[in-house]
Design an enzyme around this catalytic site. Structure first.
Site, PDB file in Angstrom:
ATOM      1  N   ARG A 190       0.850  -1.192   0.000  1.00  0.00           N
ATOM      2  CA  ARG A 190       0.000   0.000   0.000  1.00  0.00           C
ATOM      3  C   ARG A 190       0.885   1.242   0.000  1.00  0.00           C
ATOM      4  NH1 ARG A 190       1.087   2.093   4.793  1.00  0.00           N
ATOM      5  NH2 ARG A 190       1.275   0.709   6.591  1.00  0.00           N
ATOM      6  N   LEU A 240      -5.541   5.389   6.935  1.00  0.00           N
ATOM      7  CA  LEU A 240      -5.952   4.669   5.734  1.00  0.00           C
ATOM      8  C   LEU A 240      -4.816   4.578   4.736  1.00  0.00           C
ATOM      9  CD1 LEU A 240      -6.940   6.491   2.954  1.00  0.00           C
ATOM     10  CD2 LEU A 240      -8.557   7.297   4.631  1.00  0.00           C
ATOM     11  N   GLN A 284       3.418   5.162   5.117  1.00  0.00           N
ATOM     12  CA  GLN A 284       4.554   4.747   5.926  1.00  0.00           C
ATOM     13  C   GLN A 284       4.146   3.622   6.879  1.00  0.00           C
ATOM     14  OE1 GLN A 284       7.757   5.813   5.698  1.00  0.00           O
ATOM     15  NE2 GLN A 284       7.321   7.208   3.997  1.00  0.00           N
ATOM     16  N   VAL A 285       4.693   3.650   8.076  1.00  0.00           N
ATOM     17  CA  VAL A 285       4.451   2.559   9.020  1.00  0.00           C
ATOM     18  C   VAL A 285       3.199   2.845   9.852  1.00  0.00           C
ATOM     19  CG1 VAL A 285       5.942   3.528  10.863  1.00  0.00           C
ATOM     20  CG2 VAL A 285       5.547   1.048  10.746  1.00  0.00           C
ATOM     21  N   THR A 286       2.439   1.800  10.116  1.00  0.00           N
ATOM     22  CA  THR A 286       1.336   1.916  11.065  1.00  0.00           C
ATOM     23  C   THR A 286       1.268   0.643  11.890  1.00  0.00           C
ATOM     24  OG1 THR A 286      -0.941   2.643  11.380  1.00  0.00           O
ATOM     25  CG2 THR A 286      -0.571   1.023   9.637  1.00  0.00           C
ATOM     26  N   CYS A 301       2.542   6.705  10.621  1.00  0.00           N
ATOM     27  CA  CYS A 301       2.359   7.233   9.260  1.00  0.00           C
ATOM     28  C   CYS A 301       3.491   8.181   8.863  1.00  0.00           C
ATOM     29  CB  CYS A 301       1.002   7.919   9.129  1.00  0.00           C
ATOM     30  SG  CYS A 301      -0.351   6.846   9.638  1.00  0.00           S
TER      31      CYS A 301
END
Length: 205
Positions: free
Chosen positions: A68, A136, A71-73, A166
């Site tokens: 996707r 999202l 960044q990182v979540t 994010c």
């Protein structure tokens, strides 16, 4: 044709990710759209252009590199995740319109409980004050979307402290429980999916 809503319960991240890819790769012009409502065991996911330096320390939670944007979540128990497997060409919805529709669904859900939430330019997601309540990220392949939206409901927020959520250093996160919204994860998933269907109908209509 209204998307089929599937309640998949608590499922591991990687098989779900692979299932989304397979569903999208194998779908035809006649394949109905689907919304998958899930909860995941603790996992960090890093978007395709994600920078590893946004992971500040190892707290023993697995990291999955995915396709996707963003960044990182963090995903974990007590957070509802809804994956949107949609044929955007058939719905005649552009990606930007889909993002706006997803954000609006969260804003309307919170608004039903008297909580004012908003979107931010250039930072997808939904915010209450300075804190992020929903994240999202999407991938579009052959005009079809997968991945989706996560809403923090009633969870341990401490894993967010080990990352720049994010990609934003020091970004605060909040959950519906702390906003005095009396929803379980199951109820939040049900209500958010209904809001998403409403928004998609409006966009399509």
């Amino acid at each position: 044709m209204t998307p089929t809503v599937k309640h998949l319960g608590r499922v591991d991240y990687e098989p779900t990710f692979q299932a989304m890819q397979a569903f999208t790769a194998n779908r035809t012009a006649a394949t109905p759209d689907e919304l998958w409502i899930v909860e995941h065991p603790p996992v960090y996911t890093l978007g395709q252009a994600g920078k590893p330096e946004h992971i500040l320390r190892d707290v023993g939670i697995p990291l999955v590199q995915i396709d996707r944007g963003g960044q990182v979540t963090y995903h974990g128990p007590g957070q509802v995740v809804i994956y949107l497997l949609l044929d955007l060409a058939r719905l005649k919805i552009k990606v930007r319109e889909l993002v706006t529709a997803i954000e609006q669904a969260v804003i309307d859900l919170l608004g039903n409980y008297g909580v004012t939430a908003e979107r931010r330019d250039g930072a997808p997601g939904v915010y209450v004050g300075a804190a992020k309540v929903a994240a999202l990220g999407l991938r579009i392949r052959n005009g079809c979307s997968y991945h989706g939206v996560s809403l923090n409901v009633d969870m341990d927020l401490s894993p967010f402290e080990a990352i720049n959520p994010c990609g934003y250093p020091g970004l605060q996160v909040v959950q519906t429980k702390d906003l005095n919204i009396p929803l379980t994860v199951g109820e939040a998933g049900e209500q958010l999916s209904q809001q998403l269907l409403l928004q998609l109908e409006r966009q399509h209509g």
